[in-house]
Structures are given as C-alpha cells and as structure tokens.
Design an enzyme around this catalytic site. Structure first.
Site, mmCIF file in Angstrom:
data_model
loop_
_atom_site.group_PDB
_atom_site.id
_atom_site.type_symbol
_atom_site.label_atom_id
_atom_site.label_comp_id
_atom_site.label_asym_id
_atom_site.label_seq_id
_atom_site.Cartn_x
_atom_site.Cartn_y
_atom_site.Cartn_z
ATOM 1 N N HIS A 55 1.271 -1.207 -0.127
ATOM 2 C CA HIS A 55 0.211 -0.060 -0.053
ATOM 3 C C HIS A 55 1.122 1.559 0.032
ATOM 4 O O HIS A 55 0.198 2.114 1.231
ATOM 5 C CB HIS A 55 -1.341 -0.078 1.122
ATOM 6 C CG HIS A 55 -2.243 -0.930 1.179
ATOM 7 N ND1 HIS A 55 -2.847 -0.988 0.577
ATOM 8 C CD2 HIS A 55 -2.085 -2.331 1.496
ATOM 9 C CE1 HIS A 55 -3.361 -2.381 0.749
ATOM 10 N NE2 HIS A 55 -3.042 -3.206 1.206
ATOM 11 N N ALA A 76 8.688 -23.389 8.345
ATOM 12 C CA ALA A 76 7.244 -23.724 8.610
ATOM 13 C C ALA A 76 7.152 -22.601 9.546
ATOM 14 O O ALA A 76 7.182 -22.521 10.276
ATOM 15 C CB ALA A 76 6.112 -24.808 8.565
HETATM 16 C C1 LIG Z 1 13.123 -26.103 10.800
HETATM 17 C C2 LIG Z 1 12.671 -27.645 10.331
HETATM 18 C C3 LIG Z 1 13.243 -28.221 9.077
HETATM 19 C C4 LIG Z 1 13.557 -28.043 11.429
HETATM 20 O O1 LIG Z 1 13.422 -28.939 11.874
HETATM 21 P P1 LIG Z 1 14.927 -30.067 12.766
HETATM 22 O O2 LIG Z 1 15.818 -29.797 12.384
HETATM 23 O O3 LIG Z 1 14.661 -31.347 12.958
HETATM 24 O O4 LIG Z 1 14.322 -29.269 14.201
HETATM 25 P P2 LIG Z 1 13.821 -30.243 15.010
HETATM 26 O O5 LIG Z 1 12.684 -30.938 15.125
HETATM 27 O O6 LIG Z 1 14.636 -30.728 15.979
HETATM 28 O O7 LIG Z 1 14.026 -28.216 16.709
HETATM 29 C C5 LIG Z 1 14.545 -27.646 16.988
HETATM 30 C C6 LIG Z 1 14.385 -26.720 18.223
HETATM 31 O O8 LIG Z 1 13.080 -25.744 16.293
HETATM 32 C C7 LIG Z 1 11.626 -25.541 16.826
HETATM 33 N N1 LIG Z 1 11.276 -25.290 15.631
HETATM 34 C C8 LIG Z 1 11.364 -26.065 14.385
HETATM 35 N N2 LIG Z 1 11.029 -25.947 13.454
HETATM 36 C C9 LIG Z 1 10.161 -24.490 13.813
HETATM 37 C C10 LIG Z 1 9.274 -23.907 12.942
HETATM 38 N N3 LIG Z 1 8.916 -23.729 11.930
HETATM 39 N N4 LIG Z 1 8.923 -23.142 13.665
HETATM 40 C C11 LIG Z 1 9.524 -22.991 14.933
HETATM 41 N N5 LIG Z 1 10.289 -22.880 16.277
HETATM 42 C C12 LIG Z 1 10.871 -24.053 15.136
HETATM 43 C C13 LIG Z 1 11.858 -26.583 18.352
HETATM 44 O O9 LIG Z 1 11.299 -26.646 18.767
HETATM 45 C C14 LIG Z 1 12.978 -27.159 18.736
HETATM 46 O O10 LIG Z 1 12.744 -25.878 19.288
HETATM 47 P P3 LIG Z 1 13.811 -26.391 21.124
HETATM 48 O O11 LIG Z 1 14.711 -26.764 20.485
HETATM 49 O O12 LIG Z 1 13.526 -25.025 21.888
HETATM 50 O O13 LIG Z 1 12.726 -27.164 21.360
HETATM 51 C C15 LIG Z 1 11.055 -27.927 10.526
HETATM 52 O O14 LIG Z 1 10.501 -28.395 12.144
HETATM 53 C C16 LIG Z 1 10.688 -27.880 10.035
HETATM 54 O O15 LIG Z 1 10.019 -26.263 9.657
HETATM 55 N N6 LIG Z 1 9.866 -28.097 8.839
HETATM 56 C C17 LIG Z 1 9.132 -28.255 8.222
HETATM 57 C C18 LIG Z 1 9.495 -28.191 6.522
HETATM 58 C C19 LIG Z 1 8.226 -28.233 5.618
HETATM 59 O O16 LIG Z 1 7.519 -27.325 5.604
HETATM 60 N N7 LIG Z 1 7.984 -28.972 4.241
HETATM 61 C C20 LIG Z 1 7.073 -28.901 3.346
HETATM 62 C C21 LIG Z 1 7.422 -28.889 2.008
HETATM 63 S S1 LIG Z 1 8.462 -27.944 1.489
#
Ligand SMILES: CC(C)(COP(=O)(O)OP(=O)(O)OC[C@H]1O[C@@H](n2cnc3c(N)ncnc32)[C@H](O)[C@@H]1OP(=O)(O)O)[C@@H](O)C(=O)NCCC(=O)NCCS
Length: 202
Positions: free
Chosen positions: A130, A170
């Site tokens: 905007h 995500a």
């Molecule tokens: C970012 C991502 C790849 C990290 O995965 P990971 O390395 O296995 O991470 P973990 O699950 O061990 O999480 C690590 C920390 O990050 C935090 N975290 C992970 N993803 C998060 C997110 N999207 N938003 C906020 N915090 C997040 C967890 O709560 C954890 O916090 P803590 O250490 O305080 O407990 C995964 O969480 C993610 O978001 N994947 C989504 C991918 C997607 O959208 N795929 C669809 C097709 S494109």
C-alpha cells in the site's frame, strides 16, 4: 491392486495435464515478453504480471505448482509472480527452483538463486504494497541464495537476504537477514542451529 491402478492413473493424468498447461503457459509467457529458460513445468495456471518497467526473468528447469492437487502438501492458491514497480522492478529466478502456490510480489528487486525450494503458500515480497499509505515503508531488495528451502507458509518481507543452503522452518516470518548454512524459524524468524555439513547431488 485398485490403489496401484489409481496411483498410475493419477500420475498419467498429472503428466498429461502438466504437458498441456506448460505448452500454453510458455506461449503466454513469451507473448508477455517474460524471459524463461528451458525445461520449466507448470501444474495449473500461474499468474504473471509485469508493468511497463517491470522485468521478470526465469532460468531453466523451474516447476510451478498452482493446482491444489498437484502435490500432497496442501496448496491453497495458484502461484502469482508480479513485477510492478512504477519506476522499474527486477524479478529474477534462477535455475531449478520449485514453487507451490507461491506468491512473489516485486516492486523494486527480488533475486532468487538456483535450486530454491518454496513450500506451499509461501510469500516473498520487497514491498508493503500500500505505497500510498504513509504507514508503509519503502520497498527494499530481497535476495534468496542458492539451495535455500522455505517451508510451508513462510513469508519473506522487504529488505531481507537469506544466505545459501539455509532452511526456513514452516510458518516463519522473515523480517531480518538470515545467514547462509543455518536452520532458522519462528516469528520473527531467528537462527536455530548451524548446518554443519551438506552436499547436493547437483
Ligand atoms: C525447520 C525444520 C526443518 C527443523 O527441523 P529439525 O532440524 O528436525 O528441528 P527440530 O524439530 O529438532 O527443532 C529444533 C528446535 O526448533 C524449533 N522449531 C522447529 N521448527 C520450527 C518452526 N517451523 N517454527 C518455530 N520453531 C521451530 C523446535 O521447537 C525446537 O526448539 P527447541 O530446541 O527449543 O525445542 C522443521 O522443523 C520444519 O519447519 N520443517 C517444515 C518443512 C516444510 O515446511 N516442509 C513442507 C514442504 S516444503
């Protein structure tokens, strides 16, 4: 047995519909004067829009998924790429990128590197849109490095650079620069950890 037949029929349908959409999309893109390399695939209609001074350049082998059913992640809108800055705007997409219901709105400059994966319903913009509203900031360039992966529903706002190989979790809202080779997430998006080693097939 029935499941296998359904799977094969669906794959065949996706393949044929992609070929047809790609054929028409490429014709429209060329007529619009948008530059696109070889080998890109379109699942459903992607909307492109550019102003008189707006440039859109797309590299080779990109995939645009706009149909809800073109993958299983839950696409809820078509891809829309616009380059509509009144004083000129430059939207550049590298090679081998993938977009699923991704909206990219460029008013100044958005540069997306090679092999960038944009998850379902991602938004990348260099503007508050905007522009006549005094509360809106000025557009500022966005730069997304090679091999970056944006998770589902990620929003990248104006002035942000994301370094290469980085993963944005995500639902994250990226309002400040994120360095290369990290996993970052949250609102606002912050670095969670470094990626210690990574190797890509290409
Ligand atoms: C970012 C991502 C790849 C990290 O995965 P990971 O390395 O296995 O991470 P973990 O699950 O061990 O999480 C690590 C920390 O990050 C935090 N975290 C992970 N993803 C998060 C997110 N999207 N938003 C906020 N915090 C997040 C967890 O709560 C954890 O916090 P803590 O250490 O305080 O407990 C995964 O969480 C993610 O978001 N994947 C989504 C991918 C997607 O959208 N795929 C669809 C097709 S494109």
């Amino acid at each position: 047995m029935i499941n296998s037949i359904l799977n094969v029929s669906e794959q065949l349908f996706q393949f044929i519909s992609c070929k047809i959409y790609s054929l028409f999309m490429l014709m429209i893109i060329h007529l619009m004067g948008i530059s696109i390399g070889k080998g890109s695939a379109f699942y459903g209609w992607t909307k492109f829009k550019h102003g008189n001074k707006g440039i859109i350049r797309i590299g080779n082998d990109c995939t645009f998924r706009s149909k809800h059913t073109s993958n299983l992640i839950g696409i809820n809108r078509p891809c829309i790429l616009s380059s509509i800055g009144a004083d000129g705007s430059n939207l550049v997409v590298g090679n081998g990128c993938g977009f699923s219901g991704t909206v990219i709105g460029c008013f100044q400059e958005i540069i997306i590197g090679d092999n960038v994966k944009c998850g379902a319903n991602t938004l990348i913009t260099d503007s508050d849109w905007h522009l006549d509203d005094p509360r809106a900031g000025k557009p500022a360039p966005v730069n997304i490095g090679n091999n970056v992966w944006l998770g589902v529903n990620v929003t990248v706002l104006k002035g942000v650079s994301i370094g290469e190989n980085t993963v944005i979790g995500a639902n994250s809202l990226v309002v400040k620069d994120i360095p290369a080779n990290v996993i970052a997430a949250g609102n606002p998006c912050k670095v969670l950890k470094k990626i210690e080693s990574i190797s890509f097939a290409n």
